[in-house]
Design a protein around this motif. Sequence first.
Motif, PDB file in Angstrom:
ATOM      1  N   SER A 187       7.634  -8.375  -0.322  1.00 35.64           N
ATOM      2  CA  SER A 187       8.474  -7.555  -1.197  1.00 35.64           C
ATOM      3  C   SER A 187       9.913  -8.011  -1.123  1.00 35.64           C
ATOM      4  N   GLN A 208      10.068 -10.938  -3.359  1.00 33.63           N
ATOM      5  CA  GLN A 208       9.979 -10.423  -4.729  1.00 33.63           C
ATOM      6  C   GLN A 208      11.331  -9.928  -5.202  1.00 33.63           C
ATOM      7  N   GLU A 209      11.999  -9.176  -4.340  1.00 34.23           N
ATOM      8  CA  GLU A 209      13.301  -8.649  -4.724  1.00 34.23           C
ATOM      9  C   GLU A 209      14.332  -9.750  -4.866  1.00 34.23           C
ATOM     10  N   THR A 254      17.269  -6.502 -10.560  1.00 31.34           N
ATOM     11  CA  THR A 254      16.607  -5.291 -10.081  1.00 31.34           C
ATOM     12  C   THR A 254      17.080  -4.929  -8.695  1.00 31.34           C
ATOM     13  N   LEU A 255      17.306  -5.957  -7.902  1.00 28.90           N
ATOM     14  CA  LEU A 255      17.769  -5.723  -6.547  1.00 28.90           C
ATOM     15  C   LEU A 255      19.140  -5.068  -6.561  1.00 28.90           C
ATOM     16  N   LYS A 306      18.878  -1.526  -7.493  1.00 29.43           N
ATOM     17  CA  LYS A 306      18.337  -0.727  -6.385  1.00 29.43           C
ATOM     18  C   LYS A 306      19.410  -0.419  -5.361  1.00 29.43           C
ATOM     19  N   GLU A 340       6.095  -0.043  -3.042  1.00 28.17           N
ATOM     20  CA  GLU A 340       6.478  -0.946  -4.109  1.00 28.17           C
ATOM     21  C   GLU A 340       6.039  -2.343  -3.739  1.00 28.17           C
TER      22      GLU A 340
END
Lengths: 252, 332, 384
Positions: C351, C354-355, C361-362, C365, C383
């Motif tokens: 993950s 992925q981030e 998106t990171l 977040k 997630e």
Amino acid sequence: MALLETNELTKEFGGLTALQDVDIAVEEGELVSLIGPNGAGKSTLINTITGRLTPTQGTVTYAGTDLVGMEPFEIAQIGVGRTFQTASILPELTVRENVQVAAFAAEHGSFRINFLSRRDSFDEVQRLTDDILDTIELDDKAETEAASLPYGDKRRLEVAIGLATDPDLLFMDEPTAGMSPAETEMTVDLIKKLQSEWGITIFLVEHDMDIVFNISDRIFTLHQGELIAKGTPDEIRDHPAVREAYLGGEEQ
Amino acid sequence: MGSRTIHETANSVWFEVAGMTLDAAVGFVFIALSVASLYLLVAIGLSIVFGSLKYVNMAHGVLYLGGAYIGLLIASSEEYGGLLSEYGAIGLDLGFVAALILTPIIIFVLGVAMERFLAKPFYDRDLLDQLLVTFGVLIAAQELFAIVFGRTGTIYPRPDWLSGAISLPVIGTPPGLSAASTIRVLVVTLTLLLIAVIFAFFKYTDYGLAVRAGTEDSEMAEMLGIRVGRPFLLIFAIGAAYAGVAGVLGGSLFNVTNSIGMEIIIPSLVIVIMGGVGSLRGTVVGSLLAGLVFAVATVVEPSMTNASIYLLAIVVLTIRPSGIYPSAKIGQ
Amino acid sequence: MSTDNVQPDVEDESSLLSLDTWDRIKHTERFIFLISVGFVLTFSYLFSRAPVVSDVTQGYHGLTITILIWSIFALGFNLLLGQTGLLSFGHAMFFGTASYATALFSIHVFNEPLTIVLVGVLSAIAIGAVAALILLRLHTVYFAIVALAIGQFLYFLASSPLEGITKGINGLTVSRTPLLGLIDLDHRYSGILGELFVNNSYLFVGAFFVAVVMFITRIRKSPYGLIFKAIRENETRASFVGLDVWRYKFVAFLLSGGIAGLAGSLLTLNKQLAIVDRLYWSISGDVVVMAVLGGLGTLAGPVIGAFVWFYFQGIVNGLPTLGDYWLLMLAVSFTAVVWAYPDGIWGMITSLTQELREPKTLAAKVKTRVAGGSSAEESDGGER
């Protein structure tokens, strides 16, 4: 001969009688609905027929075969499918995988030793899966994780799974519960299509009377475990016992 | 067991057991009962929590382990290994009885903390998660004890009045009871009392009623907000205290090392399951059976004593997968 | 428990062709094969030269073989728990039984490495078949605990009544014979081959490691992979679509047990010793910790878990001051994973990558977190 027949079907839980001498017959190609107030025993009836519960008394015959005592998976394999009231999907799998599981069961039977074969090598399963996804119109969401679907789509996936088992008789337990009007309409159209195009006999449990009276060929009414009326929508509409059970006539 | 038939085996067991002298028989009975008692004291807390709260708690073993060590600290003054090795002799040296009285109180408090911080967050989670997390906590706790107290075991120093055969004031050792050691008689008597208390709690108190109602119909109870309320916390903590007492008693019957938490929890869990989850009667019967087969093994085939309870459980659960007294609602 | 083999949701923002291709490639069998072979070939070399490690092990490479063996064990265990959702606290029954079968066969019948390993695997499958008949009628928690009971039963059986056969804590010795009568397993290599894999034993175990990885990969890509996951997710639904869930669970149990037995046999062969400890509950507990800590439901997870475990047991244990705390640290980490990070170490790594691939998106977040929005994550699945 009726496709599905129950005879004096009774189910008791200790002191509680959930079903009492229920006699129903469903003809092939029909769409029948089961109605009744809450607690009437509708889910119990479905569970008893599909093997989740064992009847205390009585018989269930499907296409000449006695279903009592059979395991749920065996009943599913001979062509009796069902969808569940709460979306009973496989959350961490994708939409496609959800349908695929049922497709494998339909094409390969209840058990097969093939753990050394790649699953994408089975064309007939892929085809069935694609067909279902197309019919239910979930193909654009095929790779989405099922848990992240909106509620209405989860219910549709539920139908897709039930459909992918390649049933001749499909029990649908309140398929439109909690759906928006638009989704409900879509689902009703789908159910009609299943009957007319796919030739599936449908056994519907529904609370929405509009739907019930609109699409059913026949209606059964259950009240406190007993079958109090059965007949065409017109017959049921004016049936005194039905009126009484619902306290003031048919309501939606 | 060679090629003997079951019939022959049962017969020979019967002969060996029946052929014992009165002394040996009494000894046999008390071995069986004391082992059963120890298991029961631990298993009862497990069983109630598993049955009422649907919470499986491997960390229950920590309460037994903690009880043993805390009791030891209260009862005597000894030197330990591990981090405490440099402090010489540690302990309050207040004697066995003080330990027996004070330890359950301390473990009761520990039980409250355990329910609030470990159990409660997991009530709505998967049973497997509960099992895994409490397993982790137990292992971590055992390691902690090993680091603090060292890895070599100790034993409870046994006071004179507790050693040897039971000896009542004035009449001394009653005839025929010379094989009944005081400690075992104490364990059995204490357990009988404590179990009676639990049964009385369930039958006669409001809290007990609430717990039973909660068990009978957890949905209704949940709607009434009973589930995570005080009655359950109370019964959780009482079960904990019982495990603490078991720790003191077990520690004095056997030994005290950092691994006794796991060593007692495995058979206790097995007993709860064998007896039938949700049934206190089942737990009692299960414990008695476990004690019985243990004692039979010591007489007939001593090498099988440790294996006996597992063999028993395997046989019982093969015949009745839901346990001896299955609860009506096994939806787990 | 995270899934594998699933095409991750491709956000419109990051549609770099190379990343998409990478996502596809990394799931193919060919790639997995290459990775696992590469891993085996380089692991021993890198491990014994890693900082800290080299001080403690001082060139001793036996630990690498042990790690590979336990990776096999954890992979087999994961097939049952991560894939099919069945927790067994008694996998020592396979590990230990195979261990004894291997030793006994080598002593009393015929001693050749491949043969006795095969015997070990078969014995594990046999015990699995018997145990399954008892266990598969039980519900989840019962299943876990009674599996433990069976394991303990076998342990105590092997300790006392059968001590004549098993030689209890002294154990049975297995003497070295050449593989297939030809290849000496102790043969040490020199030069660059020696640097890479030291001796034939390592290659032997390494070959099995790759075989197990590929075997499990194939299972996951077969209908069984899907069906096992379906059973894990919703057993009732699986049976209502027409699957004979009992039989599939049976197969899962046997496959898992067979692989666990393989590990037990390999360990016996490697250490030339079969001891009763291999039936003890701590063996079962250890593999549970490894699989969960590493990351259930994935291929890399159990391997990482085994690695981390032995890193702590073999390396951290040898450090001053910190040494004593190795098991405590593992237990706490394990508890933390079950509590809040169900995807384990590998899940955290994936993950994170992925981030990192989707910086927008990171950033979003991070903003929400800083702004004080508490992310109420689901207990399962989280997630990805």
